[in-house]
Motif scaffolding. Sequence first.
Motif, PDB file in Angstrom:
ATOM      1  N   PHE A  24       0.881  -1.316   0.014  1.00 25.01           N
ATOM      2  CA  PHE A  24      -0.029   0.179   0.090  1.00 25.01           C
ATOM      3  C   PHE A  24       0.941   1.155   0.031  1.00 25.01           C
ATOM      4  O   PHE A  24       1.494   1.660   1.006  1.00 25.01           O
ATOM      5  CB  PHE A  24      -1.000  -0.027   1.299  1.00 25.01           C
ATOM      6  CG  PHE A  24      -2.138   0.923   1.354  1.00 25.01           C
ATOM      7  CD1 PHE A  24      -3.231   0.877   0.570  1.00 25.01           C
ATOM      8  CD2 PHE A  24      -1.989   1.949   1.956  1.00 25.01           C
ATOM      9  CE1 PHE A  24      -4.219   1.769   0.423  1.00 25.01           C
ATOM     10  CE2 PHE A  24      -2.867   3.027   2.268  1.00 25.01           C
ATOM     11  CZ  PHE A  24      -4.113   2.727   1.355  1.00 25.01           C
ATOM     12  N   ASN A  42       5.408   6.210   3.112  1.00 23.51           N
ATOM     13  CA  ASN A  42       5.572   5.284   4.131  1.00 23.51           C
ATOM     14  C   ASN A  42       6.554   4.062   4.068  1.00 23.51           C
ATOM     15  O   ASN A  42       7.044   3.636   2.964  1.00 23.51           O
ATOM     16  CB  ASN A  42       4.175   4.241   4.272  1.00 23.51           C
ATOM     17  CG  ASN A  42       3.619   3.785   2.872  1.00 23.51           C
ATOM     18  OD1 ASN A  42       4.047   3.987   1.891  1.00 23.51           O
ATOM     19  ND2 ASN A  42       2.996   2.628   2.998  1.00 23.51           N
ATOM     20  N   GLU A  44       8.027   0.464   5.510  1.00 19.24           N
ATOM     21  CA  GLU A  44       7.782  -0.657   6.559  1.00 19.24           C
ATOM     22  C   GLU A  44       8.829  -1.629   6.708  1.00 19.24           C
ATOM     23  O   GLU A  44       9.928  -1.534   6.367  1.00 19.24           O
ATOM     24  CB  GLU A  44       6.682  -1.518   5.499  1.00 19.24           C
ATOM     25  CG  GLU A  44       5.493  -0.842   5.346  1.00 19.24           C
ATOM     26  CD  GLU A  44       4.177  -1.545   4.640  1.00 19.24           C
ATOM     27  OE1 GLU A  44       4.403  -2.710   4.185  1.00 19.24           O
ATOM     28  OE2 GLU A  44       3.001  -1.027   4.595  1.00 19.24           O
ATOM     29  N   CYS A  53       4.319   5.728   8.975  1.00 18.16           N
ATOM     30  CA  CYS A  53       3.550   6.245   7.824  1.00 18.16           C
ATOM     31  C   CYS A  53       4.098   7.304   6.997  1.00 18.16           C
ATOM     32  O   CYS A  53       4.992   8.047   7.410  1.00 18.16           O
ATOM     33  CB  CYS A  53       2.184   6.738   8.370  1.00 18.16           C
ATOM     34  SG  CYS A  53       1.297   5.500   9.226  1.00 18.16           S
ATOM     35  N   ALA A  54       3.629   7.845   5.725  1.00 14.86           N
ATOM     36  CA  ALA A  54       4.174   8.775   5.009  1.00 14.86           C
ATOM     37  C   ALA A  54       4.167  10.016   5.713  1.00 14.86           C
ATOM     38  O   ALA A  54       5.167  10.870   5.701  1.00 14.86           O
ATOM     39  CB  ALA A  54       3.374   8.747   3.644  1.00 14.86           C
ATOM     40  N   GLU A  55       3.076  10.407   6.324  1.00 15.26           N
ATOM     41  CA  GLU A  55       2.881  11.727   7.035  1.00 15.26           C
ATOM     42  C   GLU A  55       4.104  11.882   8.033  1.00 15.26           C
ATOM     43  O   GLU A  55       4.619  13.205   8.175  1.00 15.26           O
ATOM     44  CB  GLU A  55       1.512  11.665   7.839  1.00 15.26           C
ATOM     45  CG  GLU A  55       0.545  11.608   6.968  1.00 15.26           C
ATOM     46  CD  GLU A  55      -0.277  10.179   6.883  1.00 15.26           C
ATOM     47  OE1 GLU A  55       0.728   9.294   6.499  1.00 15.26           O
ATOM     48  OE2 GLU A  55      -1.382  10.011   6.932  1.00 15.26           O
TER      49      GLU A  55
HETATM   50  N1  THU Z   1      -0.215   4.446   6.019  1.00 11.93           N
HETATM   51  C1  THU Z   1       0.238   5.566   5.768  1.00 11.93           C
HETATM   52  O1  THU Z   1       1.362   5.734   5.468  1.00 11.93           O
HETATM   53  N2  THU Z   1      -0.474   6.667   5.860  1.00 11.93           N
HETATM   54  C2  THU Z   1      -1.733   6.698   6.349  1.00 11.93           C
HETATM   55  O2  THU Z   1      -2.364   7.594   6.254  1.00 11.93           O
HETATM   56  C3  THU Z   1      -2.432   5.556   6.632  1.00 11.93           C
HETATM   57  C4  THU Z   1      -1.656   4.136   6.627  1.00 11.93           C
HETATM   58  C5  THU Z   1       0.707   3.217   5.718  1.00 11.93           C
HETATM   59  C6  THU Z   1       1.139   2.498   6.971  1.00 11.93           C
HETATM   60  C7  THU Z   1       1.345   1.028   6.077  1.00 11.93           C
HETATM   61  O3  THU Z   1       2.558   1.118   5.668  1.00 11.93           O
HETATM   62  C8  THU Z   1       0.236   1.150   5.080  1.00 11.93           C
HETATM   63  O4  THU Z   1      -0.026   2.288   4.872  1.00 11.93           O
HETATM   64  C9  THU Z   1      -0.733   0.147   5.380  1.00 11.93           C
HETATM   65  O5  THU Z   1      -1.530   0.270   6.618  1.00 11.93           O
END
Ligand code: THU
Length: 131
Positions: A24, A42, A44, A53-55
């Motif tokens: 994702f 993001n 992992e 997460c990207a944020e």
């Molecule tokens: N994820 C983000 O990077 N930002 C979001 O706002 C929602 C989820 C990422 C975390 C993980 O790497 C993947 O999406 C699936 O949850």
Amino acid sequence: MNYQQLAEKAVEAKKLSRPSYSGFHVGAALLTEADKIYLGGNIESSSYSLTICAERTAIFKAISEGETKFKAIAIASDAENYISPCGACRQIISDLCGEIDIICLNSKSEYKIFKTSELLPFAFGEKDLNK
Ligand code: THU
């Protein structure tokens, strides 16, 4: 830099993501008061809970470069629905960015804009710490 352009940067930032397990891809573009942009994807880990997460990638990059004042963050993914920042990111946005615009894209690059306090009402924060 308008929000349309910032949204395009968030789409571009998906290329920086490393979603090795979920597949994702998420991209974030953080706009400072001085109109500088920090991108994040993001990232992992095989120990899943260590994923960032990207944020938070974008925010920590900016903070670690000395930035303190922000206007907005745009977030993009490949999902049809508008991306919604997770609870942990909402807390970090509230703590480190304050009341900014959070621009949530869908896969057609349409977006909805929310304020931090709309996505995290009655937030815990520095004011609540007994110092
Ligand atoms: N994820 C983000 O990077 N930002 C979001 O706002 C929602 C989820 C990422 C975390 C993980 O790497 C993947 O999406 C699936 O949850």
